[in-house]
Each structure stands twice: as C-alpha cells, then as structure tokens.
Design an enzyme around this catalytic site. Structure first.
Site, PDB file in Angstrom:
ATOM      1  N   ARG A 299      14.545   4.243  11.647  1.00 38.73           N
ATOM      2  CA  ARG A 299      14.546   5.278  10.603  1.00 38.73           C
ATOM      3  C   ARG A 299      15.663   6.276  10.833  1.00 38.73           C
ATOM      4  NH1 ARG A 299      10.931   5.243   6.486  1.00 38.73           N
ATOM      5  NH2 ARG A 299      12.772   6.367   5.818  1.00 38.73           N
TER       6      ARG A 299
ATOM      7  N   PRO B 168       8.990  -7.568   0.222  1.00 43.77           N
ATOM      8  CA  PRO B 168       9.749  -6.466   0.842  1.00 43.77           C
ATOM      9  C   PRO B 168      10.760  -6.952   1.868  1.00 43.77           C
ATOM     10  CG  PRO B 168       7.525  -6.536   1.698  1.00 43.77           C
ATOM     11  CD  PRO B 168       7.586  -7.563   0.620  1.00 43.77           C
TER      12      PRO B 168
ATOM     13  N   TYR C 263       7.389  -3.424   9.361  1.00 43.95           N
ATOM     14  CA  TYR C 263       6.707  -4.179   8.298  1.00 43.95           C
ATOM     15  C   TYR C 263       5.966  -5.323   8.979  1.00 43.95           C
ATOM     16  CZ  TYR C 263       9.316  -2.012   4.439  1.00 43.95           C
ATOM     17  OH  TYR C 263       9.832  -1.137   3.525  1.00 43.95           O
TER      18      TYR C 263
HETATM   19  C1  LIG Z   1       4.887   0.237   0.876  1.00 44.75           C
HETATM   20  C2  LIG Z   1       6.096  -0.196   0.118  1.00 44.75           C
HETATM   21  C3  LIG Z   1       7.292  -0.359   0.784  1.00 44.75           C
HETATM   22  C4  LIG Z   1       8.408  -0.781   0.084  1.00 44.75           C
HETATM   23  N1  LIG Z   1       9.592  -0.906   0.758  1.00 44.75           N
HETATM   24  C5  LIG Z   1      10.715  -1.224   0.065  1.00 44.75           C
HETATM   25  C6  LIG Z   1      11.999  -1.216   0.689  1.00 44.75           C
HETATM   26  O1  LIG Z   1      12.155  -0.957   1.893  1.00 44.75           O
HETATM   27  N2  LIG Z   1      13.098  -1.471  -0.087  1.00 44.75           N
HETATM   28  C7  LIG Z   1      12.987  -1.726  -1.425  1.00 44.75           C
HETATM   29  O2  LIG Z   1      14.019  -1.925  -2.083  1.00 44.75           O
HETATM   30  N3  LIG Z   1      11.783  -1.748  -2.050  1.00 44.75           N
HETATM   31  C8  LIG Z   1      10.651  -1.500  -1.338  1.00 44.75           C
HETATM   32  N4  LIG Z   1       9.436  -1.437  -1.980  1.00 44.75           N
HETATM   33  C9  LIG Z   1       9.365  -1.697  -3.414  1.00 44.75           C
HETATM   34  C10 LIG Z   1       9.782  -0.465  -4.197  1.00 44.75           C
HETATM   35  O3  LIG Z   1       8.931   0.633  -3.924  1.00 44.75           O
HETATM   36  C11 LIG Z   1       9.742  -0.737  -5.684  1.00 44.75           C
HETATM   37  O4  LIG Z   1      10.368  -1.968  -5.953  1.00 44.75           O
HETATM   38  C12 LIG Z   1      10.475   0.352  -6.441  1.00 44.75           C
HETATM   39  O5  LIG Z   1       9.898   1.617  -6.194  1.00 44.75           O
HETATM   40  C13 LIG Z   1      10.410   0.039  -7.914  1.00 44.75           C
HETATM   41  O6  LIG Z   1      10.937   1.108  -8.638  1.00 44.75           O
HETATM   42  P1  LIG Z   1      10.486   1.369 -10.121  1.00 44.75           P
HETATM   43  O7  LIG Z   1      11.121   2.649 -10.518  1.00 44.75           O
HETATM   44  O8  LIG Z   1      10.733   0.164 -10.943  1.00 44.75           O
HETATM   45  O9  LIG Z   1       8.894   1.500 -10.073  1.00 44.75           O
HETATM   46  P2  LIG Z   1       7.965   2.489  -9.239  1.00 44.75           P
HETATM   47  O10 LIG Z   1       8.644   2.998  -8.037  1.00 44.75           O
HETATM   48  O11 LIG Z   1       6.670   1.774  -9.086  1.00 44.75           O
HETATM   49  O12 LIG Z   1       7.775   3.728 -10.212  1.00 44.75           O
HETATM   50  C14 LIG Z   1       6.966   3.649 -11.363  1.00 44.75           C
HETATM   51  C15 LIG Z   1       6.526   5.056 -11.716  1.00 44.75           C
HETATM   52  O13 LIG Z   1       5.846   5.001 -12.982  1.00 44.75           O
HETATM   53  C16 LIG Z   1       4.690   5.803 -12.914  1.00 44.75           C
HETATM   54  N5  LIG Z   1       3.725   5.259 -13.872  1.00 44.75           N
HETATM   55  C17 LIG Z   1       3.063   4.077 -13.819  1.00 44.75           C
HETATM   56  N6  LIG Z   1       2.267   3.913 -14.883  1.00 44.75           N
HETATM   57  C18 LIG Z   1       2.426   5.025 -15.646  1.00 44.75           C
HETATM   58  C19 LIG Z   1       1.850   5.452 -16.888  1.00 44.75           C
HETATM   59  N7  LIG Z   1       0.965   4.694 -17.558  1.00 44.75           N
HETATM   60  N8  LIG Z   1       2.215   6.644 -17.393  1.00 44.75           N
HETATM   61  C20 LIG Z   1       3.122   7.437 -16.733  1.00 44.75           C
HETATM   62  N9  LIG Z   1       3.688   7.071 -15.553  1.00 44.75           N
HETATM   63  C21 LIG Z   1       3.351   5.885 -15.026  1.00 44.75           C
HETATM   64  C22 LIG Z   1       4.219   5.654 -11.474  1.00 44.75           C
HETATM   65  O14 LIG Z   1       3.379   6.733 -11.083  1.00 44.75           O
HETATM   66  C23 LIG Z   1       5.546   5.638 -10.714  1.00 44.75           C
HETATM   67  O15 LIG Z   1       5.969   6.923 -10.324  1.00 44.75           O
HETATM   68  C24 LIG Z   1       8.307  -1.048  -1.306  1.00 44.75           C
HETATM   69  C25 LIG Z   1       7.096  -0.884  -1.973  1.00 44.75           C
HETATM   70  C26 LIG Z   1       5.999  -0.469  -1.281  1.00 44.75           C
HETATM   71  C27 LIG Z   1       4.691  -0.298  -2.030  1.00 44.75           C
END
Ligand SMILES: Cc1cc2nc3c(=O)[nH]c(=O)nc-3n(C[C@H](O)[C@H](O)[C@H](O)COP(=O)(O)OP(=O)(O)OC[C@H]3O[C@@H](n4cnc5c(N)ncnc54)[C@H](O)[C@@H]3O)c2cc1C
Length: 404
Positions: A269, A361, A278
């Site tokens: 980190r 991941p 992981y």
């Molecule tokens: C524990 C963990 C570790 C991870 N580690 C990695 C990593 O190291 N590297 C990597 O690239 N990816 C990693 N990922 C995957 C990564 O988090 C996601 O692929 C990424 O955040 C996707 O981005 P996004 O903006 O598409 O969706 P999200 O980050 O899921 O954001 C979606 C947002 O929409 C909001 N939302 C959902 N439904 C609604 C609704 N109905 N109304 C209003 N708001 C809503 C949610 O609250 C959220 O804030 C990890 C995931 C997890 C869970």
C-alpha cells in the site's frame, strides 16, 4: 513521506492526520427539473464523466448518488497507468503520483518442486511493458482518487457537486422523443434516503442518461439489458493489514499460488506501512452471496498464513477488510438501442463501468476499465451536445469502441 500507519485516514495526505477536520455530510439541495446529462452513481465511472462534463459551462450536468456522501475508504485501489494518463488529462496526476505506491515488479510464487507443501519464488518480471506509458501502474486509495475528481468538479467553471442520498427508483425512456435531439426523453425518479426526508420522491428530465450505478445497476435493469458470461461467482477476501513477516517480497506485488490452500495476491500500500492481501476463497453456489459464508478477518488471516507457509505472517492490525463476490460478465449492449441497430437510432441512455462489465479482481480491471468507459463517452457527449459532432458519434456499441 510515510502515512497510514494505523489505517487509512480520509482526506488530503499533505495535511497531518491530527490536523484534518472530521468529514461532515454535504448539504442536500433539490434535484434540478431538467438537465442535459444525468449521471447515476458516484463511483469512478460516474465521477470521471462528471469531472469531464463539469468543464463545459453550456452543458447542464447532474450526478446523483444513493450514499450520504463521498467514499471514505477505498476498495479498488490499484490504478493502472492508463487511469493515471486520464488523471493527467484532468490536470490531476501530479498529486496522485506523489501519493501512490508505484508498482515496478511482479513476483510469482508457486509450490516448491522439492517440498510442494511450501512455496518458492519462480520469477520476477517488470510490472508494465517498457514504453507502455510515462506512468507506472500504482496503488492509491480509491477514496483519494474520488476526492481528486470531486475537487476538480467543484473547482471547475460549473462548480459541479453530486446530489447524495438519492436512490434511483425508476427510469423511463419516451421512445417517441428519442430521435429528437432537443427533447428530454428520459424521466428518472429518485427517492431520498436520508433520515430527514426519507421516501421523498423527485423526478429529473434529461436529454441523456448514463447509468454508472455499479454491478446491480437499476439503469441497466430498466433498459432490460441482459448480462452475459460466466454464471459462477467467485468469493474473494481482501484486507489492508500491518504485518510482521519474513516473506521477502512483502513490498513487491506478488502472486502466491499454494498447492493445497488457494492463492493470495500481495499489493504493497501507499504510505509505506500497510499491505493489501487478496485471498481467493472459492466458488459460490448459485445465488449464494459472499456474506453468507460468515467468514471473519481472522479466517482470512488464517487462510493467508496457510498459503504463505513456510513464511510467517503476523498481522498486527487490520485497517480494513471485506469479503465480496465477483463474476466475469458483460452486457449484451451498452445503450437503449438494439445491439445491431438496423435503423441507425441515436442512443439516449447508456450504461458504463460495472453496470455493463464486471471482472475478477486479479487484474485490477474493475476501476481501470470503468473510468476509461466514461472518459471516452464524456467527450463524445460534449461534442454532440455542443453541435460540434454528428450524433452518430454516440452509436458505437461494442466494448472495444466504448473503451479508449
Ligand atoms: C473489495 C473490492 C476490491 C476491489 N479492488 C479492485 C482493484 O484493486 N482494482 C480495480 O480496478 N477494481 C477493483 N474492484 C472493482 C471496482 O471497485 C469496481 O470495478 C469499480 O468501482 C466500478 O466502478 P463503477 O463506477 O462502475 O461502479 P461502482 O464503484 O460500483 O459505483 C456505483 C455507484 O452507484 C451507486 N448506486 C448504485 N445504485 C444506485 C441507485 N439505484 N441510485 C443511486 N446510486 C446508485 C453506488 O452507491 C455506487 O456509489 C474492487 C471491488 C471490490 C468490491
């Protein structure tokens, strides 16, 4: 600069922990009645799009999020060099580069041929191909990446800030209006979910909507877009820990595969103290959720210790941990128009990021494909809205066209 000795502290690392103000939830203001672009979700996909559109004074953008405020602790903390290039385009890479842990090498560990119950390093390779980018792949808390995108929005000509505590309930696309580019064919209905106004309903009309609302996307569901791909979900444990260990590659990104106990991925980190592990936990039954496994941080530590034998792994502190499930899926289409689009319809509703593709991941592709999705879509929407490009620019519907 070393920081994060005792867990991640939200906010600007340049300000000492002790001097940082506690986070207060941002004030809630009414949603606008009508906008050019409505973005649902404040993950990396939604914020990258909002950050880009915020720079256009003549485009009215609204971004809505169901949570009460900005992310405080990250999950997707691996930032690819392409993501840093995008942050450079937002004039925000320098701070990130300063604060990141920069990945230079990958170490691979496998069962030792002579003692297969133990692991042995097989090889080390450079992390990214020479000449791939001016940046390295890096590690920084996702919350910090969000902060920097939010700061850029707030400091832009439109001073764009998200509307928090609103959940999208319903999205309607009026098909009779979609090919009239001046019309607002989208009607989105949101419900407030903060304590003071819970269940208060608001509607927003939009010319375009982009569902950046994650893997369980309500936008995708209202557009009846199916996900295709791997039907099996795999469970993963993840933890940011402070450890005492004799494992020699604890400050190198490492893939450790044991013979009997599964695999661990080690990511050092930023800040010099913590390391992320992981831990691969195995396949889930149909419709089973990772939370139903009822595993604790101690279970993850025990599993990691068994994988890393004969090396010791003495966990002194768990700064953050989670167990989650992930399947590898992709949407059959990325917009409200049919995938083959024989009539050449202009799309008005899009899904981006996890809403249309999810990944293991292992490669860190979740965030690092979500953010480029909308970086690409953002300039196209702006060019079409400003009349600088033909709206056919929005018709690309394959993943390869969606990405950079
Ligand atoms: C524990 C963990 C570790 C991870 N580690 C990695 C990593 O190291 N590297 C990597 O690239 N990816 C990693 N990922 C995957 C990564 O988090 C996601 O692929 C990424 O955040 C996707 O981005 P996004 O903006 O598409 O969706 P999200 O980050 O899921 O954001 C979606 C947002 O929409 C909001 N939302 C959902 N439904 C609604 C609704 N109905 N109304 C209003 N708001 C809503 C949610 O609250 C959220 O804030 C990890 C995931 C997890 C869970």
């Amino acid at each position: 600069m070393q920081y994060h000795l005792n867990g991640f502290k939200p906010g600007n690392y340049q300000i000492p922990d002790a001097a940082r103000e506690p986070d207060t939830p941002p004030p809630i203001t009414a949603l606008p009645d009508e906008v050019d672009v409505l973005i649902v979700g404040c993950g990396p996909a939604g914020l990258a799009l909002a950050r880009q559109l915020a720079d256009f004074a003549d485009i009215k953008t609204c971004i809505v999020e169901q949570k009460p405020g900005p992310m405080l602790f990250g999950q997707a903390d691996g930032i690819s060099c392409r993501t840093l290039e995008i942050m450079e385009a937002f004039n925000s890479s320098e701070l990130l580069v300063k604060e990141c842990y920069q990945l230079h090498q990958n170490a691979f560990w496998e069962p030792d041929a002579d003692h297969p119950e133990q692991i042995k390093r097989t090889h080390k390779v450079p992390d990214a191909r020479l000449g791939l980018s001016e940046f390295t792949h890096s590690v920084v808390n996702q919350a910090r990446l969000h902060d920097i995108l939010l700061d850029g929005m707030a400091n832009s000509v439109t001073h764009l800030v998200p509307h928090y505590s609103r959940r999208l309930l319903e999205l309607d696309v009026d098909q009779s209006l979609t090919q009239n580019l001046d019309a607002h064919p989208i009607t989105a209905t949101f419900e407030r979910n903060d304590a003071s106004e819970s269940a208060h309903v608001e509607t927003v009309k939009a010319r375009y909507v982009v569902g950046c609302d994650g893997a369980r996307s309500a936008v995708r569901k209202s557009l009846s877009i199916e996900l295709q791909g791997d039907s099996a979900n795999k469970a993963w444990g993840v933890m940011d820990v402070l450890v005492v260990t004799d494992f020699p590659d604890i400050r190198v990104k490492s893939f450790v595969q044991s013979r009997d106990n599964g695999a661990v991925m080690i990511i050092p980190r930023e800040g010099g103290y913590l390391v992320r592990l992981y831990v691969e936990l195995g396949l889930l039954e149909n419709n089973q959720r990772a939370s139903q496994l009822n595993l604790s941080a101690d279970d993850l530590i025990a599993k990691a210790q068994s994988i890393m034998s004969p090396y010791s792994l003495d966990v002194k502190e768990v700064a953050w941990w989670s167990i989650y499930e992930v399947g590898q899926r992709v949407a059959e289409r990325f917009t409200d128009v049919p995938a083959d689009n024989p009539s050449g319809l202009i799309p008005r509703a899009f899904v981006a990021g996890d809403a249309c593709h999810t990944h293991s991941p292992k490669g860190g592709w979740g965030l690092n494909t979500s953010l480029p999705d909308t970086f690409n879509l953002g300039w196209k929407l702006a060019a079409v809205l400003q009349g600088r490009s033909h709206p056919e620019l929005l018709m690309g519907s394959k993943v390869s066209e969606h990405h950079l």
